[in-house]
Design a protein around this motif. Sequence first.
Motif, PDB file in Angstrom:
ATOM      1  N   THR A 302      -0.231 116.760  40.165  1.00 43.62           N
ATOM      2  CA  THR A 302      -1.102 116.318  40.782  1.00 43.62           C
ATOM      3  C   THR A 302      -1.863 117.082  41.912  1.00 43.62           C
ATOM      4  OG1 THR A 302      -0.669 114.233  40.711  1.00 43.62           O
ATOM      5  CG2 THR A 302      -1.377 114.366  42.795  1.00 43.62           C
ATOM      6  N   ALA A 303      -3.046 117.886  42.271  1.00 45.01           N
ATOM      7  CA  ALA A 303      -3.640 118.148  42.984  1.00 45.01           C
ATOM      8  C   ALA A 303      -4.720 116.895  43.624  1.00 45.01           C
ATOM      9  CB  ALA A 303      -4.761 119.006  42.236  1.00 45.01           C
ATOM     10  N   VAL A 304      -4.046 117.311  45.733  1.00 35.82           N
ATOM     11  CA  VAL A 304      -4.751 116.428  46.170  1.00 35.82           C
ATOM     12  C   VAL A 304      -5.389 116.860  47.065  1.00 35.82           C
ATOM     13  CG1 VAL A 304      -4.275 114.069  48.494  1.00 35.82           C
ATOM     14  CG2 VAL A 304      -2.287 114.910  46.550  1.00 35.82           C
ATOM     15  N   VAL A 305      -6.808 116.279  47.168  1.00 36.80           N
ATOM     16  CA  VAL A 305      -7.672 117.538  48.068  1.00 36.80           C
ATOM     17  C   VAL A 305      -8.071 116.804  49.533  1.00 36.80           C
ATOM     18  CG1 VAL A 305     -10.252 118.247  48.572  1.00 36.80           C
ATOM     19  CG2 VAL A 305      -8.936 118.514  45.840  1.00 36.80           C
ATOM     20  N   LEU A 306      -7.764 116.976  50.571  1.00 35.19           N
ATOM     21  CA  LEU A 306      -8.212 116.536  52.246  1.00 35.19           C
ATOM     22  C   LEU A 306      -8.339 118.000  53.144  1.00 35.19           C
ATOM     23  CD1 LEU A 306      -4.569 115.446  52.283  1.00 35.19           C
ATOM     24  CD2 LEU A 306      -6.953 113.892  51.735  1.00 35.19           C
ATOM     25  N   GLU A 307      -9.624 117.202  53.305  1.00 31.69           N
ATOM     26  CA  GLU A 307     -10.776 117.492  54.331  1.00 31.69           C
ATOM     27  C   GLU A 307     -10.140 118.175  55.795  1.00 31.69           C
ATOM     28  OE1 GLU A 307     -14.789 118.068  55.760  1.00 31.69           O
ATOM     29  OE2 GLU A 307     -14.820 116.192  55.007  1.00 31.69           O
ATOM     30  N   ASN A 308      -8.806 117.141  56.429  1.00 28.91           N
ATOM     31  CA  ASN A 308      -8.459 116.883  57.241  1.00 28.91           C
ATOM     32  C   ASN A 308      -7.547 118.246  57.545  1.00 28.91           C
ATOM     33  OD1 ASN A 308      -6.424 116.263  59.796  1.00 28.91           O
ATOM     34  ND2 ASN A 308      -8.742 115.916  60.715  1.00 28.91           N
ATOM     35  N   ILE A 309      -7.245 119.123  58.377  1.00 26.20           N
ATOM     36  CA  ILE A 309      -5.692 119.802  58.364  1.00 26.20           C
ATOM     37  C   ILE A 309      -4.181 119.466  58.368  1.00 26.20           C
ATOM     38  CG2 ILE A 309      -4.175 121.852  59.181  1.00 26.20           C
ATOM     39  CD1 ILE A 309      -6.398 122.806  57.070  1.00 26.20           C
ATOM     40  N   ASP A 310      -4.907 118.101  59.998  1.00 27.49           N
ATOM     41  CA  ASP A 310      -3.846 117.079  60.321  1.00 27.49           C
ATOM     42  C   ASP A 310      -3.403 116.438  59.032  1.00 27.49           C
ATOM     43  OD1 ASP A 310      -3.939 118.293  62.523  1.00 27.49           O
ATOM     44  OD2 ASP A 310      -5.157 117.163  64.048  1.00 27.49           O
ATOM     45  N   ASP A 311      -4.088 115.901  58.041  1.00 32.99           N
ATOM     46  CA  ASP A 311      -4.276 115.363  57.077  1.00 32.99           C
ATOM     47  C   ASP A 311      -3.016 115.907  55.675  1.00 32.99           C
ATOM     48  OD1 ASP A 311      -5.118 112.855  57.644  1.00 32.99           O
ATOM     49  OD2 ASP A 311      -7.194 113.319  56.423  1.00 32.99           O
ATOM     50  N   MET A 312      -3.344 116.802  55.915  1.00 31.57           N
ATOM     51  CA  MET A 312      -2.392 117.790  54.803  1.00 31.57           C
ATOM     52  C   MET A 312      -1.010 117.709  55.710  1.00 31.57           C
ATOM     53  SD  MET A 312      -5.792 121.344  53.740  1.00 31.57           S
ATOM     54  CE  MET A 312      -4.607 121.481  53.211  1.00 31.57           C
ATOM     55  N   LEU A 313      -1.044 118.262  56.805  1.00 27.68           N
ATOM     56  CA  LEU A 313       0.261 118.280  57.315  1.00 27.68           C
ATOM     57  C   LEU A 313       0.974 117.306  56.999  1.00 27.68           C
ATOM     58  CD1 LEU A 313      -0.239 120.435  60.210  1.00 27.68           C
ATOM     59  CD2 LEU A 313       1.331 121.065  58.296  1.00 27.68           C
ATOM     60  N   ALA A 314       0.614 116.350  57.346  1.00 23.31           N
ATOM     61  CA  ALA A 314       0.546 115.450  57.551  1.00 23.31           C
ATOM     62  C   ALA A 314       1.497 114.028  55.955  1.00 23.31           C
ATOM     63  CB  ALA A 314       0.412 113.690  58.115  1.00 23.31           C
ATOM     64  N   LEU A 315       1.051 114.382  54.879  1.00 23.70           N
ATOM     65  CA  LEU A 315       0.951 114.310  53.437  1.00 23.70           C
ATOM     66  C   LEU A 315       2.403 115.703  53.347  1.00 23.70           C
ATOM     67  CD1 LEU A 315       0.612 112.964  50.919  1.00 23.70           C
ATOM     68  CD2 LEU A 315      -1.315 114.744  50.042  1.00 23.70           C
ATOM     69  N   VAL A 316       2.546 116.576  53.554  1.00 22.43           N
ATOM     70  CA  VAL A 316       3.157 117.536  53.380  1.00 22.43           C
ATOM     71  C   VAL A 316       4.531 117.053  53.723  1.00 22.43           C
ATOM     72  CG1 VAL A 316       3.535 119.705  53.762  1.00 22.43           C
ATOM     73  CG2 VAL A 316       1.602 119.485  52.408  1.00 22.43           C
ATOM     74  N   ASN A 317       4.282 117.014  55.675  1.00 23.20           N
ATOM     75  CA  ASN A 317       5.271 116.552  55.486  1.00 23.20           C
ATOM     76  C   ASN A 317       6.282 114.688  54.997  1.00 23.20           C
ATOM     77  OD1 ASN A 317       6.353 118.579  57.509  1.00 23.20           O
ATOM     78  ND2 ASN A 317       4.200 117.545  59.275  1.00 23.20           N
ATOM     79  N   ASP A 318       5.228 114.748  54.603  1.00 22.25           N
ATOM     80  CA  ASP A 318       5.773 112.986  54.112  1.00 22.25           C
ATOM     81  C   ASP A 318       6.384 113.294  52.377  1.00 22.25           C
ATOM     82  OD1 ASP A 318       6.563 110.577  54.450  1.00 22.25           O
ATOM     83  OD2 ASP A 318       4.643 109.577  53.297  1.00 22.25           O
ATOM     84  N   TYR A 319       6.263 114.219  51.745  1.00 19.85           N
ATOM     85  CA  TYR A 319       6.610 114.955  50.463  1.00 19.85           C
ATOM     86  C   TYR A 319       8.388 114.985  50.797  1.00 19.85           C
ATOM     87  CZ  TYR A 319       7.090 116.849  46.174  1.00 19.85           C
ATOM     88  OH  TYR A 319       7.286 117.000  44.661  1.00 19.85           O
ATOM     89  N   ALA A 320       8.320 116.108  51.885  1.00 19.19           N
ATOM     90  CA  ALA A 320       8.899 117.048  52.194  1.00 19.19           C
ATOM     91  C   ALA A 320       9.775 117.671  50.275  1.00 19.19           C
ATOM     92  CB  ALA A 320      10.444 115.602  52.509  1.00 19.19           C
ATOM     93  N   ALA A 321       8.619 118.424  50.417  1.00 15.70           N
ATOM     94  CA  ALA A 321       9.295 119.558  49.391  1.00 15.70           C
ATOM     95  C   ALA A 321      10.445 120.523  49.337  1.00 15.70           C
ATOM     96  CB  ALA A 321       8.052 120.161  49.295  1.00 15.70           C
ATOM     97  N   GLU A 322      11.213 120.941  48.631  1.00 12.38           N
ATOM     98  CA  GLU A 322      11.863 121.583  48.393  1.00 12.38           C
ATOM     99  C   GLU A 322      12.105 122.906  48.349  1.00 12.38           C
ATOM    100  OE1 GLU A 322      14.993 123.245  44.513  1.00 12.38           O
ATOM    101  OE2 GLU A 322      13.157 122.418  43.452  1.00 12.38           O
ATOM    102  N   HIS A 323      10.607 123.794  48.303  1.00  9.11           N
ATOM    103  CA  HIS A 323       9.884 125.028  48.231  1.00  9.11           C
ATOM    104  C   HIS A 323       8.022 124.442  48.358  1.00  9.11           C
ATOM    105  CE1 HIS A 323      12.371 125.788  44.922  1.00  9.11           C
ATOM    106  NE2 HIS A 323      12.961 126.722  45.631  1.00  9.11           N
ATOM    107  N   LEU A 324       7.523 124.865  50.285  1.00 10.16           N
ATOM    108  CA  LEU A 324       6.358 124.652  50.064  1.00 10.16           C
ATOM    109  C   LEU A 324       6.006 125.930  50.328  1.00 10.16           C
ATOM    110  CD1 LEU A 324       4.168 123.272  51.260  1.00 10.16           C
ATOM    111  CD2 LEU A 324       5.883 122.950  53.475  1.00 10.16           C
ATOM    112  N   ILE A 325       5.077 126.321  49.686  1.00 13.47           N
ATOM    113  CA  ILE A 325       4.460 127.301  50.202  1.00 13.47           C
ATOM    114  C   ILE A 325       2.635 127.074  50.587  1.00 13.47           C
ATOM    115  CG2 ILE A 325       2.607 129.541  48.471  1.00 13.47           C
ATOM    116  CD1 ILE A 325       4.667 128.725  46.602  1.00 13.47           C
TER     117      ILE A 325
END
Length: 423
Positions: A302-325
Motif C-alpha cells: 500500500t501507498a498512503v498519501v498524507l498531507e500532514n507531516i505529523d500524521d505521517m509520523l503517527a502512522l509510521v510510528n504506529d506501523y513500527a517497521a523493521e526498516h524505515l527509510i
Amino acid sequence: MKTVIEPKKQEWASLIKRPVMNLSEIYARVQPVMQAVQQEGDAALLRFTAQFDGVALQQIAVSEKEKAQAAGMLSNELKAAIEQAAANIRFFHSKQLTPAEVVETMPGVRCWRKSVGIERVGIYVPGGTAPLFSTVLMLAVPAQLAGCKEIVLCTPPQKDGTVHPAVLYSAQVAGVTQIFKAGGAQAIAAMTYGTESIPAVSKIFGPGNQYVTAAKMLAQQAGIPIDMPAGPSEVCVMADESANPTYVAADLLSQAEHGADSQVLLVATPDFNMPALQAELAEQLSRLPRNAMASAALENSTAVVLENIDDMLALVNDYAAEHLIISMNNATAIAEQIVNAGSVFIGHLSPESVGDYASGTNHTLPTNGYARMYSGVSVDSFVKKITYQQLTPEGLQAIAPTVIAMAEAEGLEAHANAVRVRM
C-alpha cells in the motif's frame, strides 16, 4: 501497489495490518518434528533432511576439508566484500562493549555490573531461495565480540549435500566454532534439545520461514530464549517531493524480492511523484530475477498519501517497521521523532541495502510490529549482565540500619539477622 489518499484515522489500523499466521495449524506441523528430534536425535535430522530438503546426508557436521575448500570456490571480489562487511560490523558493534563501572552508592558500599558472554549460542541461517551468508556475519561477529565460547551454526544443505561456500567462508571470518547441515524446524529442535552431533545451546538466533519461527517459539516454551519473534521482512518508506522515484522504487523492491509475503509500505506527501514511481516499479520489476516474488509482494502493498507531516509520523510510528527509510527534506529532524522502528535510514543516499550488508549496523531486526518493544540484535543480545557488590566494615555499618528496618517491616527476620550478626 494500491494507493490510498488521505485515509481517516479510523482506517489506519486496517491499512497497516500484517497478515496473521494460523499458529495452531503451524504448531501442529512443527511439534511432531520437534518431538522426533528430541527423542531420536541425529536419525530424525537425517530423515527430515531427506524429506524436506531432498538430500541424503552421510554426516551432519561440516568437515574441516569442506571449510578449507570454501575460500577457493569464491571470487576474490566476494571474499573482499565479506571481509569489509565483517570489519564494519565488528567496528560498529565493538563500540557497544562497555567496561564495568564501579559505583559507590554509600561510603564503603561498592556496586558494579559486568557483561558476560553466553557460553554457547546457536545461529540459524536459512537456505531456501538465497544463501543468506550476510546473516552469518550479523550474528556471529557480535557473538564473538561478546565473548561467547561456542558459536553453533545450523543451515540447510544445498541439493548436492554441501553448504554454500559463501556461508562457510563468512562463518570462518566471523568466528563460528561449529557448522552443521540442518535446516527448518528440525535444526531449531536440535539446538534446543541437543543430538549426538549438535550440542544444545543456551540461546537461539536467526531468521526463517513460518515453521522456523514456530519452532523458535516452541523452543522458548522449552526454556531456550530466542533473539526475538519474527515475521516476514518489511520496509516502510517516507517520501515527499524531494524524493527520487527511481530510488524509492528500488528501495521498495529490495524488500519485496525477499518473498511474496514481504511487507512494503509507502507513506508519501501529495506532492511526491506517484505516477513516476509506478512507472519505475514496472520498469525495475521487469529486470529482476526474482520478479515473481517481488510482484506478489507489491500486489499486497500500500501507498498512503498524507498531507500532514505529523500524521505521517503517527502512522509510521504506529506501523513500527523493521526498516524505515526517510526520503524527505529535513530527514534528520524527522528521524529524531521516530520512536518505533528496527533500523532507520536517513536521507536520499541511505538505502536499506547498506544496513542489510555492510554499513555496520545489524540486520537482524524486529518485524511484525515488534519494533514497538524489541531492539535489533546487538552485542547485548549475546551477554547476560551480572551485578556485584562489595562492602567494607564502614559500608556495612552505614547501610545496616536501613536493611534491618526494611527486613523487619516485611517480616523477614532472617534477612535482618544476616546483617545484625555481622555488626
